[in-house]
Design a protein around this motif. Sequence first.
Motif, PDB file in Angstrom:
ATOM      1  N   ARG A 124       0.867  -1.176   0.000  1.00 21.08           N
ATOM      2  CA  ARG A 124       0.000   0.000   0.000  1.00 21.08           C
ATOM      3  C   ARG A 124       0.905   1.226   0.000  1.00 21.08           C
ATOM      4  O   ARG A 124       1.340   1.715   1.037  1.00 21.08           O
ATOM      5  CB  ARG A 124      -0.930  -0.003   1.212  1.00 21.08           C
ATOM      6  CG  ARG A 124      -1.905   1.185   1.248  1.00 21.08           C
ATOM      7  CD  ARG A 124      -2.947   1.111   0.141  1.00 21.08           C
ATOM      8  NE  ARG A 124      -3.846   2.245   0.181  1.00 21.08           N
ATOM      9  CZ  ARG A 124      -4.997   2.272   0.863  1.00 21.08           C
ATOM     10  NH1 ARG A 124      -5.373   1.222   1.571  1.00 21.08           N
ATOM     11  NH2 ARG A 124      -5.770   3.346   0.827  1.00 21.08           N
ATOM     12  N   ASP A 155       2.292   5.195  -1.389  1.00 22.15           N
ATOM     13  CA  ASP A 155       1.769   6.544  -1.541  1.00 22.15           C
ATOM     14  C   ASP A 155       1.102   6.673  -2.909  1.00 22.15           C
ATOM     15  O   ASP A 155       1.708   6.337  -3.936  1.00 22.15           O
ATOM     16  CB  ASP A 155       2.903   7.560  -1.426  1.00 22.15           C
ATOM     17  CG  ASP A 155       2.428   8.971  -1.679  1.00 22.15           C
ATOM     18  OD1 ASP A 155       1.925   9.591  -0.736  1.00 22.15           O
ATOM     19  OD2 ASP A 155       2.556   9.441  -2.832  1.00 22.15           O
ATOM     20  N   PRO A 156      -0.144   7.134  -2.989  1.00 24.63           N
ATOM     21  CA  PRO A 156      -0.857   7.159  -4.273  1.00 24.63           C
ATOM     22  C   PRO A 156      -0.187   8.015  -5.338  1.00 24.63           C
ATOM     23  O   PRO A 156      -0.151   7.629  -6.515  1.00 24.63           O
ATOM     24  CB  PRO A 156      -2.240   7.709  -3.901  1.00 24.63           C
ATOM     25  CG  PRO A 156      -2.402   7.367  -2.459  1.00 24.63           C
ATOM     26  CD  PRO A 156      -1.029   7.483  -1.868  1.00 24.63           C
ATOM     27  N   TRP A 157       0.333   9.182  -4.956  1.00 25.25           N
ATOM     28  CA  TRP A 157       0.995  10.037  -5.953  1.00 25.25           C
ATOM     29  C   TRP A 157       2.258   9.371  -6.487  1.00 25.25           C
ATOM     30  O   TRP A 157       2.491   9.328  -7.694  1.00 25.25           O
ATOM     31  CB  TRP A 157       1.313  11.418  -5.375  1.00 25.25           C
ATOM     32  CG  TRP A 157       2.390  12.126  -6.146  1.00 25.25           C
ATOM     33  CD1 TRP A 157       3.640  12.448  -5.712  1.00 25.25           C
ATOM     34  CD2 TRP A 157       2.328  12.559  -7.516  1.00 25.25           C
ATOM     35  NE1 TRP A 157       4.355  13.053  -6.713  1.00 25.25           N
ATOM     36  CE2 TRP A 157       3.577  13.139  -7.831  1.00 25.25           C
ATOM     37  CE3 TRP A 157       1.328  12.512  -8.494  1.00 25.25           C
ATOM     38  CZ2 TRP A 157       3.861  13.664  -9.087  1.00 25.25           C
ATOM     39  CZ3 TRP A 157       1.614  13.029  -9.756  1.00 25.25           C
ATOM     40  CH2 TRP A 157       2.860  13.602 -10.044  1.00 25.25           C
ATOM     41  N   THR A 175       2.909   6.263  -6.601  1.00 24.07           N
ATOM     42  CA  THR A 175       2.508   5.102  -7.410  1.00 24.07           C
ATOM     43  C   THR A 175       2.079   5.536  -8.801  1.00 24.07           C
ATOM     44  O   THR A 175       2.497   4.945  -9.806  1.00 24.07           O
ATOM     45  CB  THR A 175       1.362   4.336  -6.716  1.00 24.07           C
ATOM     46  OG1 THR A 175       1.742   4.034  -5.370  1.00 24.07           O
ATOM     47  CG2 THR A 175       1.056   3.042  -7.448  1.00 24.07           C
ATOM     48  N   ILE A 229      -6.110  12.667  -5.547  1.00 26.10           N
ATOM     49  CA  ILE A 229      -5.544  11.318  -5.525  1.00 26.10           C
ATOM     50  C   ILE A 229      -5.543  10.686  -4.139  1.00 26.10           C
ATOM     51  O   ILE A 229      -5.636   9.458  -4.010  1.00 26.10           O
ATOM     52  CB  ILE A 229      -4.128  11.328  -6.133  1.00 26.10           C
ATOM     53  CG1 ILE A 229      -3.730   9.904  -6.539  1.00 26.10           C
ATOM     54  CG2 ILE A 229      -3.115  11.964  -5.189  1.00 26.10           C
ATOM     55  CD1 ILE A 229      -2.607   9.838  -7.521  1.00 26.10           C
ATOM     56  N   TYR A 230      -5.491  11.492  -3.096  1.00 25.66           N
ATOM     57  CA  TYR A 230      -5.450  10.931  -1.748  1.00 25.66           C
ATOM     58  C   TYR A 230      -6.840  10.586  -1.210  1.00 25.66           C
ATOM     59  O   TYR A 230      -6.955  10.061  -0.094  1.00 25.66           O
ATOM     60  CB  TYR A 230      -4.714  11.876  -0.800  1.00 25.66           C
ATOM     61  CG  TYR A 230      -3.233  11.904  -1.107  1.00 25.66           C
ATOM     62  CD1 TYR A 230      -2.401  10.866  -0.706  1.00 25.66           C
ATOM     63  CD2 TYR A 230      -2.674  12.945  -1.854  1.00 25.66           C
ATOM     64  CE1 TYR A 230      -1.048  10.862  -1.021  1.00 25.66           C
ATOM     65  CE2 TYR A 230      -1.324  12.947  -2.167  1.00 25.66           C
ATOM     66  CZ  TYR A 230      -0.520  11.907  -1.749  1.00 25.66           C
ATOM     67  OH  TYR A 230       0.825  11.900  -2.071  1.00 25.66           O
ATOM     68  N   HIS A 254      -9.528   6.419  -2.830  1.00 22.04           N
ATOM     69  CA  HIS A 254      -9.917   5.163  -2.183  1.00 22.04           C
ATOM     70  C   HIS A 254     -11.337   5.197  -1.630  1.00 22.04           C
ATOM     71  O   HIS A 254     -11.922   4.152  -1.345  1.00 22.04           O
ATOM     72  CB  HIS A 254      -8.937   4.823  -1.048  1.00 22.04           C
ATOM     73  CG  HIS A 254      -8.998   5.769   0.116  1.00 22.04           C
ATOM     74  ND1 HIS A 254      -8.376   7.002   0.102  1.00 22.04           N
ATOM     75  CD2 HIS A 254      -9.607   5.670   1.323  1.00 22.04           C
ATOM     76  CE1 HIS A 254      -8.595   7.612   1.251  1.00 22.04           C
ATOM     77  NE2 HIS A 254      -9.342   6.826   2.006  1.00 22.04           N
ATOM     78  N   THR A 287      -2.228   2.054 -10.213  1.00 19.20           N
ATOM     79  CA  THR A 287      -2.347   3.076  -9.171  1.00 19.20           C
ATOM     80  C   THR A 287      -3.411   2.695  -8.160  1.00 19.20           C
ATOM     81  O   THR A 287      -3.216   2.830  -6.939  1.00 19.20           O
ATOM     82  CB  THR A 287      -2.672   4.439  -9.801  1.00 19.20           C
ATOM     83  OG1 THR A 287      -1.678   4.760 -10.783  1.00 19.20           O
ATOM     84  CG2 THR A 287      -2.713   5.537  -8.744  1.00 19.20           C
ATOM     85  N   GLY A 298      -1.542   1.747  -4.901  1.00 20.01           N
ATOM     86  CA  GLY A 298      -1.523   3.018  -4.192  1.00 20.01           C
ATOM     87  C   GLY A 298      -2.790   3.369  -3.446  1.00 20.01           C
ATOM     88  O   GLY A 298      -2.755   4.187  -2.531  1.00 20.01           O
ATOM     89  N   CYS A 299      -3.912   2.748  -3.829  1.00 17.96           N
ATOM     90  CA  CYS A 299      -5.192   3.152  -3.243  1.00 17.96           C
ATOM     91  C   CYS A 299      -5.922   2.022  -2.531  1.00 17.96           C
ATOM     92  O   CYS A 299      -7.014   2.239  -1.983  1.00 17.96           O
ATOM     93  CB  CYS A 299      -6.099   3.734  -4.326  1.00 17.96           C
ATOM     94  SG  CYS A 299      -5.420   5.181  -5.178  1.00 17.96           S
TER      95      CYS A 299
END
Length: 280
Positions: A113, A115-117, A119, A196-197, A200, A225, A229-230
């Motif tokens: 898991r 960091d989304p950015w 990723t 992006i954060y 999810h 992603t 990331g999410c």
Amino acid sequence: MKTDLIYEQQGNNVVIFNVFPFDLEQTLDCGQSFRWCRVSDNTWQGVAHGRIMKIAYNEGSLTLFNTNTDEFNKIWRGYFDLDRDYAQIIETIKSDRVLTKAVEYAGGIRVLRQDPWETLCSFIISQNNNIKRIKGIIQRLCMHFGEQIGEGFYTFPAPEHLAKLTAGDLSPIKCGFRAKYILDAAQKVAEGRVDIYNLHKLPITKARERLMAIYGVGPKVADCTLLFGCGFIEAFPQDVWIKRAMKVLFDGSLPDVAKPYAGIVQQYIFHYARITKLEI
């Protein structure tokens, strides 16, 4: 999900016990993350969530060096997906003959898991690329535009920083045509046009749609992603190997038993396909 994770502080380290199944090489060098390197047979080091981490695994015990239980619970517990019962997932999907064989090749993988950015940006860079070159581009990106946090270690640059750059500014990282994709992603994330954060919190179809509004982001980058990331473990990224494996092994459709864990199963199938060249 598991609820019986056992861990303790031992000096400057945190040790987690009875972590099965788990394989550091399969997890950290499988193409889902690009900032880890092996430092010995069972020890790896890398940067994630702005922190340097050294980690070792031996006979079911996972040791995280130079950290504490607060940081473990805040970052690393989720990063390594330690609360998910992978043994139960494997037991469930073994009702399918092909998946039983696939698990034998990479059953120690855990889906990180991240960091989304980071990723999103990493998988934009991954397009039409190989892992060695991806790692090099990301390392140069961090060296030039991240913050140094240790000897040879840098944070991943924030979208707000990259959004101010031009394609020419990115020339030192040698990312080629991907520069314009990185900049568009950074601008849309920095301006809040792609939140992006909080992706999810959306249904997966909506989250995928938001990501694909970014220039150069197609279904595969979007699903990578979402998965890495999410936290959408139902996301199922498909590259050339997965598309071929789905056709050869499953007649184009993932077995029903695997669908709730599609992203995790994708990792098993991917490595089985690559290693065996789809020999059945």
